[in-house]
Design an enzyme around this catalytic site. Structure first.
Site, PDB file in Angstrom:
ATOM      1  N   LEU A   1      68.080  98.951 -26.517  1.00 41.33           N
ATOM      2  CA  LEU A   1      66.790  99.230 -25.864  1.00 41.33           C
ATOM      3  C   LEU A   1      66.936  98.935 -24.385  1.00 41.33           C
ATOM      4  CD1 LEU A   1      64.020  97.515 -28.047  1.00 41.33           C
ATOM      5  CD2 LEU A   1      64.556  99.945 -27.931  1.00 41.33           C
ATOM      6  N   HIS A   2      66.401  99.802 -23.557  1.00 41.05           N
ATOM      7  CA  HIS A   2      66.360  99.480 -22.129  1.00 41.05           C
ATOM      8  C   HIS A   2      65.287 100.243 -21.367  1.00 41.05           C
ATOM      9  CE1 HIS A   2      68.653 103.192 -21.956  1.00 41.05           C
ATOM     10  NE2 HIS A   2      68.281 103.282 -20.710  1.00 41.05           N
TER      11      HIS A   2
END
Ligand code: UD1
Length: 386
Positions: free
Chosen positions: A220-221
């Site tokens: 996730l980013h």
């Protein structure tokens, strides 16, 4: 005479951030193999600079060290984009490239394209025409603007040409060539590192990935999932729910790690069956993805890699600029809907989940097609000038 028609300046190939490296590596190799193409100068803008986000990827992908590093580092979008432009301009003034080759949708892609277009230098954009139709994503702005100024738009799926036509881009500029990211995947998959080794080296418990249920991989980013306390809490609650069904391995982006600390979410994460790792190298990541039961991600590249590997992917976004991974591949959009993600994982554990098939031209030869096309295009241009 033939010699005189050859383009003189080099191909200036630009990389900036992690997802660029796996796209550029096969291109650099294919360009070098085409003797009638000019030589390559590899420019790294330095948008990503941590060892784990940059150098380790170069090694895994066998990408040669950059010839030029602009060392721009982090900043707001305006500062980062402006700084790349300021530092890229003297490089192209000196090198006078035959063509500037950019990939993907990061700030460096747009910044270098803008510099080249003002100087009327040819630009080739690899992975053109993808659209999420969501301008809250900074990458969408980068895609739209880069495609407007590029001379050659190389696309990964047929839907891209429809998007580009809608934006008034002439069909002659658009070339469907397939997916260079899958070139890298196919080349390096035989050397992928076993997940248990990756965990052991990272100091995590390798038995976590050896259980009967297997394991899931998380990345996730996206700012929309991790930058606000509410969004990050929702993302973590979803992962917590899934980790009760199967253990998760999460190589964490440095910005997310900083946010987890800043918002005080460390203890919440500590209670779940989630192995937190540093960002991983390419061969480690391939090994994790190829052996996972499922990937939970908001990355663009991982949606494509899981489709190519036949591994189910739950994308924690409301939209995707890569519709083929849903229509033909293994991808499902789940946003941050915890119940929906849990249902999907239950189904995957029961039946294996969505199977999918390999999209057209994701065959490992996209970079070769681009090199052949570029060679003809530059030769024709030189011929027209002579
Ligand atoms: C960028 C790309 C995104 C891509 C992602 C992959 C843009 C607009 N975004 O997002 O498309 O999917 O890379 O990772 O170009 N940081 C480090 N070390 C690094 C690099 C970044 O600690 O080596 C931290 C810094 O706090 C920095 C933040 O990450 O401020 C953001 O980095 P940046 O490159 O601006 O964007 P990403 O979020 O990584």
């Amino acid at each position: 005479m033939g010699e005189m028609l050859r383009p003189l300046g080099p191909l200036v190939c630009v990389v900036g951030a992690r997802p660029n490296f796996m796209k550029m590596a096969p291109l650099v190799r294919a360009f070098a193999a085409h003797r009638r193409l000019p030589g390559v100068v590899l420019v790294h803008t330095g948008q990503h600079y941590d060892l784990a986000m940059s150098e380790r990827l170069f090694t895994g992908l066998e990408l040669p060290a950059p010839d030029v590093n602009l060392e721009v580092g982090s900043g707001t979008h305006a500062v980062q984009t402006a700084e790349v432009m300021r530092r890229f301009e003297p490089v192209v003034d000196e090198l006078k490239p035959s063509c500037v080759v950019v990939v993907g949708d990061v700030n460096s892609t747009l910044a270098c394209s803008l510099v080249a277009s003002k100087k009327r230098m040819p630009i080739a954009h690899v992975e053109a025409g993808l659209r999420s139709f969501d301008r809250d994503m900074p990458e969408e702005i980068n895609r739209l603007l880069t495609d407007q100024v590029a001379d050659l738009l190389y696309t990964t799926e047929r839907a891209a040409a429809v998007n580009l036509a809608r934006e008034g881009i002439e069909a002659e500029r658009v070339h469907f060539v397939g997916n260079v990211m899958i070139d890298s995947l196919r080349q390096h998959l035989p050397r992928a590192i076993a997940p248990a080794n990756t965990l052991a080296i990272a100091g995590a418990d390798p038995t976590l990935v050896g259980g009967e249920q297997g394991f899931g991989v998380v990345t996730l980013h996206r700012p929309s999932n991790v930058d606000s306390p509410d969004a990050l809490a929702e993302s973590l609650e979803l992962l917590y729910e899934i980790a009760q069904r199967l253990p998760l391995v999460w190589p964490m982006h440095p910005r997310v790690r900083a946010n987890v600390d800043r918002f005080g979410y460390g203890p919440m994460l500590g209670r779940a069956a989630i192995a937190l790792l540093e960002p991983q190298g390419y061969l480690e990541m391939l090994g994790l993805l190829a052996n996972a039961r499922v990937a939970l991600t908001d990355s663009g590249g991982i949606q494509e890699e899981t489709t190519a590997l036949g591994v189910p992917c739950l994308t924690m976004r409301q939209n995707t600029e890569r519709p083929i991974t849903i229509e033909q591949g293994t991808n499902t959009l789940v946003g941050r809907d915890r119940a929906r993600a849990a249902d999907c994982v239950d189904e995957i554990l029961r039946s294996g989940g969505k199977r999918g098939r390999l999209p057209e031209l994701w065959d490992g030869s996209a970079a070769e097609r681009i090199a052949s096309h570029l060679e003809c295009w530059l030769a024709a241009k030189a011929g027209a000038r002579a």
